[in-house]
Design a protein around this motif. Structure first.
Motif, PDB file in Angstrom:
ATOM      1  N   GLN A 116      37.448  38.320  28.765  1.00  0.00           N
ATOM      2  CA  GLN A 116      37.711  37.826  30.109  1.00  0.00           C
ATOM      3  C   GLN A 116      38.037  38.983  31.049  1.00  0.00           C
ATOM      4  O   GLN A 116      37.677  38.969  32.226  1.00  0.00           O
ATOM      5  CB  GLN A 116      38.855  36.813  30.130  1.00  0.00           C
ATOM      6  CG  GLN A 116      38.967  36.118  31.486  1.00  0.00           C
ATOM      7  CD  GLN A 116      40.256  35.352  31.664  1.00  0.00           C
ATOM      8  OE1 GLN A 116      41.335  35.837  31.345  1.00  0.00           O
ATOM      9  NE2 GLN A 116      40.147  34.140  32.196  1.00  0.00           N
ATOM     10  N   GLY A 117      38.690  40.011  30.494  1.00  0.00           N
ATOM     11  CA  GLY A 117      39.018  41.181  31.303  1.00  0.00           C
ATOM     12  C   GLY A 117      37.782  41.844  31.871  1.00  0.00           C
ATOM     13  O   GLY A 117      37.733  42.186  33.064  1.00  0.00           O
ATOM     14  N   THR A 118      36.740  42.019  31.040  1.00  0.00           N
ATOM     15  CA  THR A 118      35.515  42.639  31.550  1.00  0.00           C
ATOM     16  C   THR A 118      34.786  41.698  32.496  1.00  0.00           C
ATOM     17  O   THR A 118      34.232  42.133  33.506  1.00  0.00           O
ATOM     18  CB  THR A 118      34.571  43.064  30.410  1.00  0.00           C
ATOM     19  OG1 THR A 118      34.313  41.956  29.542  1.00  0.00           O
ATOM     20  CG2 THR A 118      35.135  44.216  29.622  1.00  0.00           C
ATOM     21  N   PHE A 119      34.782  40.406  32.202  1.00  0.00           N
ATOM     22  CA  PHE A 119      34.091  39.444  33.070  1.00  0.00           C
ATOM     23  C   PHE A 119      34.691  39.481  34.477  1.00  0.00           C
ATOM     24  O   PHE A 119      33.969  39.575  35.478  1.00  0.00           O
ATOM     25  CB  PHE A 119      34.190  38.038  32.479  1.00  0.00           C
ATOM     26  CG  PHE A 119      33.261  37.035  33.106  1.00  0.00           C
ATOM     27  CD1 PHE A 119      31.949  36.927  32.674  1.00  0.00           C
ATOM     28  CD2 PHE A 119      33.690  36.195  34.115  1.00  0.00           C
ATOM     29  CE1 PHE A 119      31.076  36.004  33.250  1.00  0.00           C
ATOM     30  CE2 PHE A 119      32.835  35.267  34.698  1.00  0.00           C
ATOM     31  CZ  PHE A 119      31.519  35.171  34.262  1.00  0.00           C
ATOM     32  N   ALA A 120      36.022  39.414  34.560  1.00  0.00           N
ATOM     33  CA  ALA A 120      36.690  39.448  35.863  1.00  0.00           C
ATOM     34  C   ALA A 120      36.506  40.808  36.530  1.00  0.00           C
ATOM     35  O   ALA A 120      36.384  40.891  37.758  1.00  0.00           O
ATOM     36  CB  ALA A 120      38.178  39.133  35.696  1.00  0.00           C
ATOM     37  N   SER A 121      36.467  41.859  35.721  1.00  0.00           N
ATOM     38  CA  SER A 121      36.270  43.208  36.271  1.00  0.00           C
ATOM     39  C   SER A 121      34.868  43.370  36.833  1.00  0.00           C
ATOM     40  O   SER A 121      34.674  43.971  37.905  1.00  0.00           O
ATOM     41  CB  SER A 121      36.517  44.261  35.187  1.00  0.00           C
ATOM     42  OG  SER A 121      37.856  44.220  34.732  1.00  0.00           O
ATOM     43  N   PHE A 122      33.866  42.845  36.125  1.00  0.00           N
ATOM     44  CA  PHE A 122      32.492  42.895  36.629  1.00  0.00           C
ATOM     45  C   PHE A 122      32.381  42.135  37.951  1.00  0.00           C
ATOM     46  O   PHE A 122      31.715  42.582  38.893  1.00  0.00           O
ATOM     47  CB  PHE A 122      31.518  42.297  35.613  1.00  0.00           C
ATOM     48  CG  PHE A 122      31.328  43.119  34.366  1.00  0.00           C
ATOM     49  CD1 PHE A 122      31.438  44.504  34.396  1.00  0.00           C
ATOM     50  CD2 PHE A 122      31.013  42.514  33.154  1.00  0.00           C
ATOM     51  CE1 PHE A 122      31.247  45.264  33.242  1.00  0.00           C
ATOM     52  CE2 PHE A 122      30.820  43.258  32.003  1.00  0.00           C
ATOM     53  CZ  PHE A 122      30.931  44.639  32.051  1.00  0.00           C
ATOM     54  N   LEU A 123      33.022  40.973  38.008  1.00  0.00           N
ATOM     55  CA  LEU A 123      33.016  40.182  39.238  1.00  0.00           C
ATOM     56  C   LEU A 123      33.591  40.990  40.404  1.00  0.00           C
ATOM     57  O   LEU A 123      33.014  41.035  41.491  1.00  0.00           O
ATOM     58  CB  LEU A 123      33.864  38.919  39.046  1.00  0.00           C
ATOM     59  CG  LEU A 123      33.175  37.626  38.622  1.00  0.00           C
ATOM     60  CD1 LEU A 123      34.223  36.576  38.283  1.00  0.00           C
ATOM     61  CD2 LEU A 123      32.256  37.111  39.735  1.00  0.00           C
ATOM     62  N   THR A 124      34.734  41.625  40.156  1.00  0.00           N
ATOM     63  CA  THR A 124      35.432  42.344  41.224  1.00  0.00           C
ATOM     64  C   THR A 124      34.678  43.600  41.634  1.00  0.00           C
ATOM     65  O   THR A 124      34.415  43.828  42.822  1.00  0.00           O
ATOM     66  CB  THR A 124      36.861  42.709  40.772  1.00  0.00           C
ATOM     67  OG1 THR A 124      37.506  41.563  40.207  1.00  0.00           O
ATOM     68  CG2 THR A 124      37.687  43.196  41.953  1.00  0.00           C
ATOM     69  N   ALA A 125      34.324  44.423  40.646  1.00  0.00           N
ATOM     70  CA  ALA A 125      33.683  45.709  40.947  1.00  0.00           C
ATOM     71  C   ALA A 125      32.334  45.535  41.641  1.00  0.00           C
ATOM     72  O   ALA A 125      31.968  46.325  42.516  1.00  0.00           O
ATOM     73  CB  ALA A 125      33.524  46.520  39.664  1.00  0.00           C
ATOM     74  N   SER A 126      31.594  44.507  41.258  1.00  0.00           N
ATOM     75  CA  SER A 126      30.252  44.302  41.826  1.00  0.00           C
ATOM     76  C   SER A 126      30.293  43.801  43.264  1.00  0.00           C
ATOM     77  O   SER A 126      29.265  43.762  43.935  1.00  0.00           O
ATOM     78  CB  SER A 126      29.447  43.325  40.956  1.00  0.00           C
ATOM     79  OG  SER A 126      30.039  42.036  40.955  1.00  0.00           O
TER      80      SER A 126
END
Length: 438
Positions: A116-126
Motif C-alpha cells: 500500500q505504501g508504494t501504491f499511495a506513493s505512486f499516486l502522489t509522485a505521479s
C-alpha cells in the motif's frame, strides 16, 4: 529420461489446464497453484521456492502488544489517518538506530504493508508535475509494483541492472532522466530477487541524480538489514543499513513488518518520508489538493481514500517491535539469519549438480546469502528450467517476471524445511543425470 519424482504427463496437463501459454511468464500464484495441484495428485512432497512468504513465527513483542491492544478495546476506534503516535515515534527511532539518519516522526506514516505504501506513493509522485508522468524501475524487482502502475494507468520504464553496476550506473540512469519525464525511481535493497546490495558509491550516484533531475527515490527496504555479510544488528551503532538518504533529500523509505518481523499477515508497514519531501509543496499537488504539501497529500488524501488508515491493533504491534529492536531487547536480525543459512546450503546443492548462480557478484564480492537467490542451468532458458524442475517436485518463478533479462529462476528460502536438503540433493542428482551438460 530416468524416472522423475512426478510424471511428465501430470505436470504438462496441469500447465495446459491452467491455460499457461508460456511457462516463463507464469505468475507466482500460477506456479504455486500448479505445485499444490501436482503435490495433491501425485502424493509427492514439493520443495516450494516460488513464494516470498515469511517462514518464521511472528515476532513475539508484536503479538503480545497487539493482543493487549485488542483486549483493551482498540478495535472499536478508527486509527488516526496520520498513524498511532507511538508508532510514528518508534519508526523515527528505528530509522535513526538502524539506518543512521533523522526523519521527523510526522513523516513516518503507517501503511497496510509496503504494498500500500508504494501504491499511495505512486499516486502522489505521479501527480506532482504533469510533465513527469513515468516511474523508472532499477530491475530486477517486485513484479506487483508494475501491476500497481498498470492499475493506476501510470507509465513506467525499466532496465536490468545486471550489466550496469558501479561506474556504468550513472550513464544508464541519466539516459532515462535526461528525457525529463521521470517522477520517481524505485528499487529494493537488498534486491528481490537477485539479492544484490547497492554500494555506497552506487547510492551516491542515485542520490546525486535525484538532486540533479529532481526525482523522488522510493527505496524499498522490505528485506531490512538482511545483508548478512555485515553485522547490522546493533541499534545506534555503525555499520548501518545502506541508504540513498545520505545523498539526497528527495526520498521515501519503505519499511515492512512482513519479512524483518515475520508479521506479513497483519499487513503493516511504515512509509518514512524525508522532512524535505514531506513538507515540499508542488504546484500541481497544491492546486489539486487545497494547497497541501507532499506528505499531507500522501496521508490525508491518498491513504484516506484507499483505506481510511491502517489496522489499529497492528500499529500497536509494529510500534512494540520497533521499540524492542531499538532498545536492544529484540534482535530481529538473529531471527532472520536462518534465511541466509538456508541459502548457503541450497546453493551448495544446486551448484554441485551443474547449476550456477545467475546474479553471483556484488561488484567484485560474492553475493550475500539471504531470502532469495537466482539459479540457471547450462543450455536451458528460464521457462524450460522452471517447467523441467516441476517434474522433480521443485517450484520457482522465472526471472523474466521480475524485469530481469537473464535466463534463470528466483529461489526463495523461506519455506525450506530441514528434511528437504537431502530430498533436493537426491532429486537434483537425477536432474543432472537426465540433463547432462555438454
Amino acid at each position: 529420461m530416468k524416472n522423475t519424482p512426478i510424471s511428465k504427463e501430470l505436470i504438462d496437463n496441469a500447465i495446459r489446464d491452467f491455460n499457461i501459454q508460456d511457462f516463463a511468464k507464469a505468475t507466482i500464484r500460477e506456479v504455486k497453484s500448479i505445485a499444490a495441484y501436482a503435490e495433491k495428485e501425485s502424493g509427492v512432497e514439493f520443495i516450494k521456492m516460488e513464494m516470498g512468504i515469511p517462514g518464521l513465527p511472528a515476532a513475539a513483542p508484536g503479538v503480545k502488544a497487539q493482543i493487549e491492544a485488542l483486549k483493551n478495546g482498540i478495535a472499536h476506534s478508527y486509527p488516526d489517518i496520520q498513524g498511532y503516535p507511538e508508532l510514528k515515534k518508534q519508526a523515527s527511532r528505528f530509522v535513526k538506530a538502524f539506518i543512521g539518519i533523522d526523519i521527523d516522526p510526522k513523516g513516518c506514516v503507517p501503511v497496510c504493508g509496503s504494498m500500500q505504501g508504494t501504491f499511495a506513493s505512486f499516486l502522489t509522485a505521479s501527480q506532482c508535475d504533469p510533465k513527469k508522468d513515468t516511474v523508472l524501475f532499477i530491475d530486477p524487482g517486485f513484479p506487483v509494483q508494475k501491476m500497481q502502475l498498470q492499475v493506476l494507468g501510470v507509465k513506467y520504464e525499466t532496465f536490468d541492472v545486471y550489466d550496469y553496476r558501479g561506474d556504468k550506473l550513472q550513464a544508464k540512469l541519466e539516459s532515462y532522466l535526461e528525457k525529463a519525464n521521470i517522477c520517481a525511481i524505485v528499487y529494493s535493497n537488498p534486491n528481490n530477487p537477485s539479492w544484490i546490495c547497492f554500494t555506497e558509491d552506487e547510492l551516491k550516484t542515485i542520490g546525486g541524480l535525484a538532486n540533479k533531475y529532481d526525482v523522488i527515490i522510493m527505496e524499498d527496504l522490505a528485506y531490512f538489514a538482511m545483508d548478512f555479510r555485515k553485522d547490522l544488528s546493533k541499534p545506534f551503532e555503525a555499520p548501518y543499513q545502506a541508504t540513498v538518504a545520505r545523498y539526497t533529500d528527495n526520498y521515501e523509505i519503505l519499511i515492512s513488518g512482513s519479512k524483518a518481523f515475520s508479521y506479513a499477515g497483519e499487513r503493516i508497514g511504515v512509509t518514512c518520508i524525508s522532512d524535505h519531501l514531506f513538507n515540499r509543496k508542488y504546484d500541481a499537488l497544491a492546486k489539486r489538493y487545497e494547497g497541501l504539501a507532499y506528505g499531507p497529500v500522501f496521508s490525508t488524501r491518498m491513504l484516506y481514500a484507499l483505506s481510511s488508515g491502517t489496522s489499529h491493533s497492528a500499529q500497536y504491534a509494529m510500534a512494540a517491535m520497533l521499540k524492542a529492536a531499538c532498545d536492544g531487547e529484540f534482535d530481529f536480525r538473529k531471527e532472520t539469519s536462518i534465511y541466509g543459512e538456508r541459502a548457503h546450503k541450497l546453493k551448495e546443492i544446486f551448484c554441485r549438480h551443474n547449476f550456477y548462480i545467475v546474479y553471483d557478484k556484488d561488484m567484485d564480492e560474492p553475493i550475500a546469502d539471504g531470502f532469495y537467490f537466482t539459479i540457471g542451468y547450462p543450455g536451458m532458458t528460464s521457462g524450460e528450467l522452471a517447467h523441467e524442475l516441476m517434474y522433480y517436485g521443485v517450484s520457482a518463478i522465472c526471472l523474466v517476471t521480475t524485469g530481469s533479462h537473464q535466463e534463470g529462476l528466483r529461489v526463495c528460502t523461506s519455506f525450506i524445511n530441514d528434511n528437504q536438503y537431502d530430498l533436493l540433493e537426491e532429486r537434483m542428482k537425477i536432474f543432472e543425470e537426465n540433463n547432462p551438460v555438454k
